[in-house]
Design a protein around this motif. Sequence first.
Motif, short mmCIF file in Angstrom:
data_model
loop_
_atom_site.label_atom_id
_atom_site.label_comp_id
_atom_site.label_asym_id
_atom_site.label_seq_id
_atom_site.Cartn_x
_atom_site.Cartn_y
_atom_site.Cartn_z
N ASP A 154 2.17 -44.14 10.95
CA ASP A 154 1.63 -45.62 11.11
C ASP A 154 2.39 -46.26 10.24
O ASP A 154 2.73 -46.10 8.82
CB ASP A 154 0.38 -45.18 10.80
CG ASP A 154 -0.54 -44.26 11.98
OD1 ASP A 154 0.15 -44.11 13.02
OD2 ASP A 154 -1.55 -43.76 11.72
N LEU A 155 2.04 -47.73 10.52
CA LEU A 155 2.89 -48.83 9.58
C LEU A 155 1.51 -48.91 8.32
O LEU A 155 0.49 -49.05 8.64
CB LEU A 155 2.48 -50.21 10.56
CG LEU A 155 3.21 -51.47 10.11
CD1 LEU A 155 4.79 -50.89 9.85
CD2 LEU A 155 2.86 -52.24 10.81
N PRO A 156 2.02 -48.73 7.24
CA PRO A 156 1.55 -48.96 6.13
C PRO A 156 0.91 -50.25 5.75
O PRO A 156 1.62 -51.43 6.28
CB PRO A 156 2.10 -48.30 5.05
CG PRO A 156 3.59 -48.96 5.63
CD PRO A 156 3.51 -48.51 7.05
N ASP A 157 -0.13 -50.43 5.01
CA ASP A 157 -0.68 -51.75 4.63
C ASP A 157 0.17 -52.25 3.55
O ASP A 157 1.04 -51.65 2.58
CB ASP A 157 -2.14 -51.74 4.05
CG ASP A 157 -3.14 -51.31 5.07
OD1 ASP A 157 -3.07 -51.79 6.00
OD2 ASP A 157 -4.14 -50.64 4.57
N TRP A 158 0.48 -53.62 3.13
CA TRP A 158 1.54 -54.18 2.31
C TRP A 158 0.82 -55.46 1.96
O TRP A 158 0.17 -56.43 2.78
CB TRP A 158 2.69 -54.63 2.98
CG TRP A 158 3.63 -55.38 2.10
CD1 TRP A 158 4.48 -54.61 1.13
CD2 TRP A 158 3.58 -56.77 1.78
NE1 TRP A 158 5.09 -55.70 0.38
CE2 TRP A 158 4.69 -56.89 0.76
CE3 TRP A 158 3.05 -57.88 2.37
CZ2 TRP A 158 5.03 -58.29 0.09
CZ3 TRP A 158 3.15 -59.03 1.86
CH2 TRP A 158 4.32 -59.23 0.59
N SER A 159 0.79 -55.72 0.84
CA SER A 159 0.32 -57.08 0.05
C SER A 159 1.10 -57.43 -1.04
O SER A 159 1.72 -56.36 -1.71
CB SER A 159 -1.04 -57.34 -0.18
OG SER A 159 -1.29 -56.41 -1.16
N ARG A 160 1.34 -58.71 -1.41
CA ARG A 160 2.06 -58.86 -2.66
C ARG A 160 1.58 -58.46 -3.86
O ARG A 160 2.23 -57.90 -4.74
CB ARG A 160 2.23 -60.49 -2.68
CG ARG A 160 2.75 -61.16 -4.05
CD ARG A 160 2.87 -62.62 -4.12
NE ARG A 160 1.45 -63.16 -4.24
CZ ARG A 160 0.93 -63.49 -5.09
NH1 ARG A 160 1.45 -63.20 -6.15
NH2 ARG A 160 -0.20 -64.01 -5.42
N ASP A 161 0.16 -58.60 -3.64
CA ASP A 161 -0.49 -58.04 -4.98
C ASP A 161 -0.46 -56.72 -4.96
O ASP A 161 -0.14 -55.81 -5.99
CB ASP A 161 -1.82 -58.42 -5.26
CG ASP A 161 -2.18 -59.84 -5.44
OD1 ASP A 161 -1.08 -60.65 -5.84
OD2 ASP A 161 -3.34 -60.52 -5.16
#
Length: 353
Positions: free
Chosen positions: A43-50
Amino acid sequence: MSPRGRGRKPAARMARIDTHQHVIPPRYAELLRMNGIRPGGIDLPDWSRDGALRMMDRNGIRAGIVSVSTPGALVELQGVAEDESQAIARGRRIAREVNEYAAELVQREPERFGFFATLTLPDVEGALDELAYAVDELHADGVILLANAGGRYLGDAAFAPLLAELDRRETVVFVHPGELPAPEVPGVPTFTADFLLDTTRTVIDLILSGAMERYPKIRFILAHAGGFVPFIEYRVLLTMLQRRPSYMIDVAEKMMEYPFTRPLVEIVKKRYLRVFRKFYWDTALSASPAALPSLLAVADHSHITYGSDWPFAPEVAVRFITSELDHYPMTPFLRAAINHSNAKALFPRFAGK
């Protein structure tokens, strides 16, 4: 795009430069999820700059050079009929959008991030245009190429114009596996072994096609310690020798003449194995007690860089593999080289940071 900012200053103890870290732009993530695409069979993981910065801070990573993983610009839409021109245009839009997103991330945090630009192979014309824009206008640190594009590996003659331009620009090229052009094994995620075979195939193709000789100024970084390449170095050597039948016969005859066997073996190894020392290799998901000896035996030690593979590798996996790297017996000089010095030589803008 926002003006270039100063970014957060990392703590002094943080030294690693991560050449294998991924970015997942929100619109790109939505596109993949809408079309049921699971890179590497997960599954595509979550990503964020922080989130990226927190992971980096906790794992001693001073800077990460981010890239978009498979499928890159080659997103296949479900239930949508497109002709070739429409698919090419869509791929070019995707590449431009993800590259501009990554460039803005770097502008906001220039001390913490760099990026490898996504290109549009097998669309060579689009790849050349995007290369020029990404490097000249967006100031990309290099490019990412998937190991295969539509089933064609990087030594394919069709890709020669792009390789020639990458060579002219002395570009750093991050080679990341894509989906293997072969059926999946039910129940086995493609990242487990297919990814490693995909990288291995393209390395062999680059060698046997002569691309490594024709384009010596490209700096190829191989994801995941080059897949199976270090382990099968001698199998590749034998394949190289088979391409030169008359020389192989001569070698075989001489190898039967004791006591000249060992000197001859050393000559053969020196002549043909040096191509492996031209590649760069990252440690992403590969810093294990089994894999590191093979990597260190094959690679030029000034060509190994640290890689996390976050967020496709969750932080617990990053910590585990990084701990294995930290506890592997090596000299302080080599440890520093892998963690940051080798990457600084490739990317001088990080040298003073």
